[in-house]
Design a protein around this motif. Structure first.
Motif, PDB file in Angstrom:
ATOM      1  N   ALA A  37     -24.001  23.503  37.335  1.00  0.00           N
ATOM      2  CA  ALA A  37     -23.400  24.704  38.192  1.00  0.00           C
ATOM      3  C   ALA A  37     -22.665  24.073  39.132  1.00  0.00           C
ATOM      4  O   ALA A  37     -21.791  24.804  39.735  1.00  0.00           O
ATOM      5  CB  ALA A  37     -24.637  25.541  38.503  1.00  0.00           C
ATOM      6  N   ALA A  38     -23.167  23.033  39.671  1.00  0.00           N
ATOM      7  CA  ALA A  38     -22.518  22.424  40.928  1.00  0.00           C
ATOM      8  C   ALA A  38     -21.260  21.458  40.549  1.00  0.00           C
ATOM      9  O   ALA A  38     -20.702  20.508  41.109  1.00  0.00           O
ATOM     10  CB  ALA A  38     -23.294  21.513  41.528  1.00  0.00           C
ATOM     11  N   HIS A  39     -21.018  21.587  39.273  1.00  0.00           N
ATOM     12  CA  HIS A  39     -19.738  20.839  38.723  1.00  0.00           C
ATOM     13  C   HIS A  39     -19.846  19.271  38.513  1.00  0.00           C
ATOM     14  O   HIS A  39     -19.196  18.701  38.509  1.00  0.00           O
ATOM     15  CB  HIS A  39     -18.494  21.073  39.328  1.00  0.00           C
ATOM     16  CG  HIS A  39     -18.003  22.486  39.481  1.00  0.00           C
ATOM     17  ND1 HIS A  39     -17.527  23.374  38.510  1.00  0.00           N
ATOM     18  CD2 HIS A  39     -18.409  23.559  40.412  1.00  0.00           C
ATOM     19  CE1 HIS A  39     -17.490  24.382  38.900  1.00  0.00           C
ATOM     20  NE2 HIS A  39     -17.832  24.678  40.075  1.00  0.00           N
ATOM     21  N   ARG A  40     -21.018  19.005  38.329  1.00  0.00           N
ATOM     22  CA  ARG A  40     -21.453  17.599  38.308  1.00  0.00           C
ATOM     23  C   ARG A  40     -21.849  16.898  36.671  1.00  0.00           C
ATOM     24  O   ARG A  40     -22.374  18.038  36.239  1.00  0.00           O
ATOM     25  CB  ARG A  40     -22.742  17.245  39.148  1.00  0.00           C
ATOM     26  CG  ARG A  40     -22.246  17.514  40.685  1.00  0.00           C
ATOM     27  CD  ARG A  40     -23.477  16.965  41.711  1.00  0.00           C
ATOM     28  NE  ARG A  40     -24.779  17.055  41.307  1.00  0.00           N
ATOM     29  CZ  ARG A  40     -25.693  17.761  41.617  1.00  0.00           C
ATOM     30  NH1 ARG A  40     -25.327  18.639  42.842  1.00  0.00           N
ATOM     31  NH2 ARG A  40     -26.966  18.064  41.410  1.00  0.00           N
ATOM     32  N   THR A  41     -21.622  15.889  36.547  1.00  0.00           N
ATOM     33  CA  THR A  41     -22.146  15.358  35.414  1.00  0.00           C
ATOM     34  C   THR A  41     -23.654  14.922  35.729  1.00  0.00           C
ATOM     35  O   THR A  41     -23.965  14.368  36.643  1.00  0.00           O
ATOM     36  CB  THR A  41     -21.384  13.854  34.981  1.00  0.00           C
ATOM     37  OG1 THR A  41     -20.146  14.403  34.698  1.00  0.00           O
ATOM     38  CG2 THR A  41     -21.895  13.416  33.787  1.00  0.00           C
ATOM     39  N   VAL A  42     -24.638  15.358  34.594  1.00  0.00           N
ATOM     40  CA  VAL A  42     -25.959  15.235  34.944  1.00  0.00           C
ATOM     41  C   VAL A  42     -26.694  14.326  33.462  1.00  0.00           C
ATOM     42  O   VAL A  42     -25.833  14.207  32.376  1.00  0.00           O
ATOM     43  CB  VAL A  42     -26.590  16.341  34.981  1.00  0.00           C
ATOM     44  CG1 VAL A  42     -26.136  17.114  36.318  1.00  0.00           C
ATOM     45  CG2 VAL A  42     -26.623  17.232  33.661  1.00  0.00           C
ATOM     46  N   ALA A  43     -27.941  13.983  33.749  1.00  0.00           N
ATOM     47  CA  ALA A  43     -28.301  13.166  32.603  1.00  0.00           C
ATOM     48  C   ALA A  43     -28.993  14.326  31.676  1.00  0.00           C
ATOM     49  O   ALA A  43     -29.386  15.285  31.966  1.00  0.00           O
ATOM     50  CB  ALA A  43     -29.718  12.410  33.061  1.00  0.00           C
ATOM     51  N   CYS A  44     -28.510  13.856  30.149  1.00  0.00           N
ATOM     52  CA  CYS A  44     -28.930  14.844  29.099  1.00  0.00           C
ATOM     53  C   CYS A  44     -30.570  14.651  29.160  1.00  0.00           C
ATOM     54  O   CYS A  44     -31.087  13.742  29.113  1.00  0.00           O
ATOM     55  CB  CYS A  44     -28.286  14.387  27.787  1.00  0.00           C
ATOM     56  SG  CYS A  44     -29.040  15.146  26.581  1.00  0.00           S
ATOM     57  N   PRO A  45     -31.213  16.004  28.903  1.00  0.00           N
ATOM     58  CA  PRO A  45     -32.643  16.117  28.829  1.00  0.00           C
ATOM     59  C   PRO A  45     -33.009  15.629  27.716  1.00  0.00           C
ATOM     60  O   PRO A  45     -34.100  15.140  27.706  1.00  0.00           O
ATOM     61  CB  PRO A  45     -32.879  17.608  29.018  1.00  0.00           C
ATOM     62  CG  PRO A  45     -31.793  18.484  28.824  1.00  0.00           C
ATOM     63  CD  PRO A  45     -30.562  17.237  29.210  1.00  0.00           C
ATOM     64  N   ALA A  46     -32.191  15.654  26.586  1.00  0.00           N
ATOM     65  CA  ALA A  46     -32.676  15.064  25.247  1.00  0.00           C
ATOM     66  C   ALA A  46     -32.576  13.222  25.189  1.00  0.00           C
ATOM     67  O   ALA A  46     -33.525  12.775  24.676  1.00  0.00           O
ATOM     68  CB  ALA A  46     -31.785  15.552  24.142  1.00  0.00           C
ATOM     69  N   CYS A  47     -31.505  12.748  25.711  1.00  0.00           N
ATOM     70  CA  CYS A  47     -31.269  11.432  25.390  1.00  0.00           C
ATOM     71  C   CYS A  47     -30.955  10.602  26.550  1.00  0.00           C
ATOM     72  O   CYS A  47     -30.958   9.383  26.688  1.00  0.00           O
ATOM     73  CB  CYS A  47     -30.178  11.129  24.316  1.00  0.00           C
ATOM     74  SG  CYS A  47     -28.481  11.385  25.343  1.00  0.00           S
ATOM     75  N   CYS A  66     -23.584  17.194  25.940  1.00  0.00           N
ATOM     76  CA  CYS A  66     -24.010  15.478  26.044  1.00  0.00           C
ATOM     77  C   CYS A  66     -22.753  14.845  25.390  1.00  0.00           C
ATOM     78  O   CYS A  66     -22.541  15.350  24.288  1.00  0.00           O
ATOM     79  CB  CYS A  66     -25.282  15.171  25.467  1.00  0.00           C
ATOM     80  SG  CYS A  66     -25.777  13.608  25.616  1.00  0.00           S
ATOM     81  N   SER A  67     -22.282  13.791  26.029  1.00  0.00           N
ATOM     82  CA  SER A  67     -21.319  13.142  25.231  1.00  0.00           C
ATOM     83  C   SER A  67     -21.725  12.223  24.146  1.00  0.00           C
ATOM     84  O   SER A  67     -21.130  11.560  23.288  1.00  0.00           O
ATOM     85  CB  SER A  67     -20.362  12.250  26.443  1.00  0.00           C
ATOM     86  OG  SER A  67     -21.404  11.524  27.118  1.00  0.00           O
ATOM     87  N   SER A  68     -23.087  11.923  24.150  1.00  0.00           N
ATOM     88  CA  SER A  68     -23.789  11.061  23.173  1.00  0.00           C
ATOM     89  C   SER A  68     -24.408  11.861  22.036  1.00  0.00           C
ATOM     90  O   SER A  68     -23.897  11.785  21.111  1.00  0.00           O
ATOM     91  CB  SER A  68     -24.727  10.164  23.882  1.00  0.00           C
ATOM     92  OG  SER A  68     -25.298   9.331  23.027  1.00  0.00           O
ATOM     93  N   CYS A  69     -25.291  12.638  22.344  1.00  0.00           N
ATOM     94  CA  CYS A  69     -26.089  13.301  21.292  1.00  0.00           C
ATOM     95  C   CYS A  69     -25.664  14.561  21.008  1.00  0.00           C
ATOM     96  O   CYS A  69     -25.974  15.332  20.016  1.00  0.00           O
ATOM     97  CB  CYS A  69     -27.628  13.012  21.559  1.00  0.00           C
ATOM     98  SG  CYS A  69     -27.980  14.375  22.844  1.00  0.00           S
ATOM     99  N   ARG A  70     -24.687  15.226  21.600  1.00  0.00           N
ATOM    100  CA  ARG A  70     -23.905  16.411  21.551  1.00  0.00           C
ATOM    101  C   ARG A  70     -25.003  17.512  21.833  1.00  0.00           C
ATOM    102  O   ARG A  70     -24.718  18.738  21.394  1.00  0.00           O
ATOM    103  CB  ARG A  70     -23.298  16.479  20.119  1.00  0.00           C
ATOM    104  CG  ARG A  70     -22.421  15.474  19.738  1.00  0.00           C
ATOM    105  CD  ARG A  70     -21.374  14.896  20.830  1.00  0.00           C
ATOM    106  NE  ARG A  70     -20.315  16.209  20.803  1.00  0.00           N
ATOM    107  CZ  ARG A  70     -19.395  16.040  21.556  1.00  0.00           C
ATOM    108  NH1 ARG A  70     -19.451  15.343  22.537  1.00  0.00           N
ATOM    109  NH2 ARG A  70     -18.428  17.049  21.443  1.00  0.00           N
ATOM    110  N   THR A  71     -26.057  17.494  22.515  1.00  0.00           N
ATOM    111  CA  THR A  71     -26.742  18.669  22.852  1.00  0.00           C
ATOM    112  C   THR A  71     -26.165  19.359  23.694  1.00  0.00           C
ATOM    113  O   THR A  71     -25.366  18.818  24.532  1.00  0.00           O
ATOM    114  CB  THR A  71     -28.112  17.909  23.593  1.00  0.00           C
ATOM    115  OG1 THR A  71     -28.900  17.127  22.682  1.00  0.00           O
ATOM    116  CG2 THR A  71     -28.975  19.056  24.210  1.00  0.00           C
ATOM    117  N   THR A  72     -26.354  20.863  23.612  1.00  0.00           N
ATOM    118  CA  THR A  72     -25.733  22.009  24.528  1.00  0.00           C
ATOM    119  C   THR A  72     -26.609  22.633  25.169  1.00  0.00           C
ATOM    120  O   THR A  72     -27.706  23.120  24.655  1.00  0.00           O
ATOM    121  CB  THR A  72     -24.881  22.617  23.449  1.00  0.00           C
ATOM    122  OG1 THR A  72     -23.866  21.748  22.672  1.00  0.00           O
ATOM    123  CG2 THR A  72     -23.924  23.886  23.967  1.00  0.00           C
TER     124      THR A  72
END
Length: 74
Positions: A37-47, A66-72
């Motif tokens: 919501a703050a327009h930041r890239t964050v760590a995916c909770p899955a990977c 997520c750019s790696s595992c595609r979790t949405t």
């Protein structure tokens, strides 16, 4: 049995360590959503890889992917 703590901890992380646990699923997802919501890239909770905000027609993020595992997150 543990000895009682004299004063309650003020830091949430310290409380979790004292109780022998880690963050709850709610804590993790709220943290991810707050970052998105703050327009930041964050760590995916899955990977743990980079999750970037997703946008719709307006200026506010509507979720993240997520750019790696595609979790949405939506």
């Amino acid at each position: 049995m543990r000895a009682p703590v004299a004063a309650p901890a003020r830091d949430a992380d310290q409380v979790m360590v004292q109780q022998g646990g880690g963050p709850t699923l709610d804590d993790v997802l709220v943290g991810v959503w707050e970052g998105l919501a703050a327009h930041r890239t964050v760590a995916c909770p899955a990977c743990g890889e980079a999750m970037t905000p997703r946008y719709s027609a307006g200026p506010a993020p509507v979720g993240g992917r997520c750019s790696s595992c595609r979790t949405t997150i939506a």
